[in-house]
Design an enzyme around this catalytic site. Structure first.
Site, PDB file in Angstrom:
ATOM      1  N   GLU A 130      -6.915  43.653  33.607  1.00 32.44           N
ATOM      2  CA  GLU A 130      -7.356  45.123  33.695  1.00 32.44           C
ATOM      3  C   GLU A 130      -6.074  45.467  34.704  1.00 32.44           C
ATOM      4  OE1 GLU A 130      -9.207  46.251  31.834  1.00 32.44           O
ATOM      5  OE2 GLU A 130     -10.959  46.943  32.832  1.00 32.44           O
ATOM      6  N   THR A 183      -6.002  58.421  32.593  1.00 32.66           N
ATOM      7  CA  THR A 183      -6.583  57.601  33.637  1.00 32.66           C
ATOM      8  C   THR A 183      -5.945  58.417  34.762  1.00 32.66           C
ATOM      9  OG1 THR A 183      -6.597  55.676  32.399  1.00 32.66           O
ATOM     10  CG2 THR A 183      -7.189  55.409  34.869  1.00 32.66           C
TER      11      THR A 183
HETATM   12  P1  ADP Z   1     -11.576  52.377  28.380  1.00 30.85           P
HETATM   13  O1  ADP Z   1     -11.122  53.606  29.127  1.00 30.85           O
HETATM   14  O2  ADP Z   1     -12.353  52.347  27.429  1.00 30.85           O
HETATM   15  O3  ADP Z   1     -12.093  51.551  29.645  1.00 30.85           O
HETATM   16  P2  ADP Z   1      -9.054  51.462  29.008  1.00 30.85           P
HETATM   17  O4  ADP Z   1      -8.545  52.499  29.716  1.00 30.85           O
HETATM   18  O5  ADP Z   1      -9.565  50.276  29.877  1.00 30.85           O
HETATM   19  O6  ADP Z   1     -10.027  51.651  27.999  1.00 30.85           O
HETATM   20  O7  ADP Z   1      -7.630  50.580  28.331  1.00 30.85           O
HETATM   21  C1  ADP Z   1      -6.925  51.175  27.644  1.00 30.85           C
HETATM   22  C2  ADP Z   1      -5.516  50.681  27.975  1.00 30.85           C
HETATM   23  O8  ADP Z   1      -5.489  49.340  27.758  1.00 30.85           O
HETATM   24  C3  ADP Z   1      -4.528  51.382  26.926  1.00 30.85           C
HETATM   25  O9  ADP Z   1      -3.411  52.014  27.627  1.00 30.85           O
HETATM   26  C4  ADP Z   1      -4.135  49.999  26.193  1.00 30.85           C
HETATM   27  O10 ADP Z   1      -2.872  50.408  25.350  1.00 30.85           O
HETATM   28  C5  ADP Z   1      -4.100  49.098  26.987  1.00 30.85           C
HETATM   29  N1  ADP Z   1      -4.445  47.753  26.266  1.00 30.85           N
HETATM   30  C6  ADP Z   1      -3.698  46.684  26.379  1.00 30.85           C
HETATM   31  N2  ADP Z   1      -4.474  45.727  25.348  1.00 30.85           N
HETATM   32  C7  ADP Z   1      -5.482  46.169  25.190  1.00 30.85           C
HETATM   33  C8  ADP Z   1      -6.604  45.564  24.606  1.00 30.85           C
HETATM   34  N3  ADP Z   1      -6.514  44.341  24.043  1.00 30.85           N
HETATM   35  N4  ADP Z   1      -7.560  46.212  24.184  1.00 30.85           N
HETATM   36  C9  ADP Z   1      -7.689  47.625  24.870  1.00 30.85           C
HETATM   37  N5  ADP Z   1      -6.642  47.970  25.461  1.00 30.85           N
HETATM   38  C10 ADP Z   1      -5.590  47.583  25.430  1.00 30.85           C
END
Ligand code: ADP
Length: 311
Positions: A130, A183
């Site tokens: 994360e 974000t």
């Molecule tokens: P959410 O808003 O659904 O929680 P996140 O903001 O946590 O999504 O994650 C998105 C970010 O993480 C993007 O920048 C994406 O490129 C990066 N990322 C890297 N590896 C992954 C992965 N395996 N799955 C999803 N996002 C990933």
């Protein structure tokens, strides 16, 4: 055991009043991953379907989380792991896309190694994933993905996760409007300080929400799903948020709020009929916009990451 296929669930973080501490795990929304032992040492991402994400181990949250786990092993491994990711959760949706990959990777490798680590330790490894997705090692999505049900991250350092009971017959209806909210923007819009009056209302709601889960009290749960601190600011970034919230509640929802940092919006309902009514209502609102969207209905998943097969 050389290969495992898992379901890596989506999650709702914050749950209105519990900014950065509360989360819950979903049942019908999630990715699939296959992880197998290979002779080549290290972590290798060999396949990603469904989304365009980095294959480099250090840039993919699944790779980073998995590395953090194998680096913590007492004895160095003379083999490695290959990871295939079948993505259904859109990155940046607000329902824990990166958390699903991080949690899935560490859960799966722990199984293939005959479980040397506890769930709490797995959350710590997943947090490292994360860190690359959102800049800080937040646990509010990875904790429910690994523990299942509802979780409260009581403390970051040392990490303390409290497992909370779920309610039978509690369903989430989620709309993911396909707009991009950075974000950084959703963090920047938050106030640096909160008033004592709002803080008091907020912690009263967190306390009563936890009590509602322990006593299976749907009315109290409904009465606790309020956010006086974050939602008034972040909701401005989500088209039709106020209308969706008002009409979901009119359609019978217990409450409605922003999932994670958005743009997804969740509503909780008692029973599938109400959850479907809420989905219909939200669909009516969003189909009048020119925004693409997906609507999901899910039970709360009390198990967390699930094994599909192990061989
Ligand atoms: P959410 O808003 O659904 O929680 P996140 O903001 O946590 O999504 O994650 C998105 C970010 O993480 C993007 O920048 C994406 O490129 C990066 N990322 C890297 N590896 C992954 C992965 N395996 N799955 C999803 N996002 C990933």
């Amino acid at each position: 055991m050389n290969e495992i296929k898992i379901f890596a669930p989506a999650t709702i973080a914050n749950i209105s009043c519990g900014f950065d501490v509360l989360g819950c795990c979903l049942d019908t929304i999630g990715d699939e991953m296959v992880i197998r032992k290979i002779s080549k040492k290290g972590i290798h991402i060999s396949k990603i379907e469904g989304e365009n994400l980095p294959f480099e181990t250090e840039k993919n949250v699944a790779g980073v989380a998995a590395l953090s786990l194998i680096n913590a092993l007492y004895k160095k491994l003379d083999f490695g792991f290959e990871i295939e990711i079948y993505k259904n959760i859109k990155p940046g949706s607000g329902i824990g896309s990166s958390a699903a990959s991080a949690a899935g990777a560490v859960f799966a490798i722990n199984e293939l190694l005959s479980k040397p680590f506890s769930k709490l330790q797995l959350v710590k490894f997943a947090q490292e994933g994360e860190r690359i997705a959102c800049g800080s090692p937040i646990a509010d999505n990875v904790a429910p993905a690994i523990f299942g049900g509802f979780t409260l991250v009581k403390n970051d350092n040392p990490l303390q996760v409290i497992e909370l009971p779920s309610l039978d017959n509690l369903l989430a209806t989620i709309i993911h409007p396909q707009i991009e909210i950075k974000t950084a923007d959703s963090r920047a819009i938050l106030p640096k300080e909160v008033t004592l009056k709002n803080a008091v209302k907020q912690w009263a709601n967190v306390g009563s929400l936890v009590h509602a889960l322990h006593t299976s009290d749907f009315d109290l749960l409904s009465d606790s799903l309020h956010d006086f601190i974050v939602e008034p600011h972040r909701s401005k970034l989500i088209p039709e948020f106020d209308k969706v919230k008002k009409n979901s509640i009119k359609a019978g929802a217990l409450g409605c709020g922003i999932s994670g940092s958005g743009p997804s919006i969740f509503s909780f309902s008692k029973g599938v009929r109400v959850a479907e009514n809420v989905a219909y209502t939200i669909n009516e609102i969003y189909k009048k916009t020119n925004i693409d969207f997906n609507i999901y209905i899910s039970k709360i998943n009390t198990e967390g990451v699930k094994i599909i097969h192990l061989q």
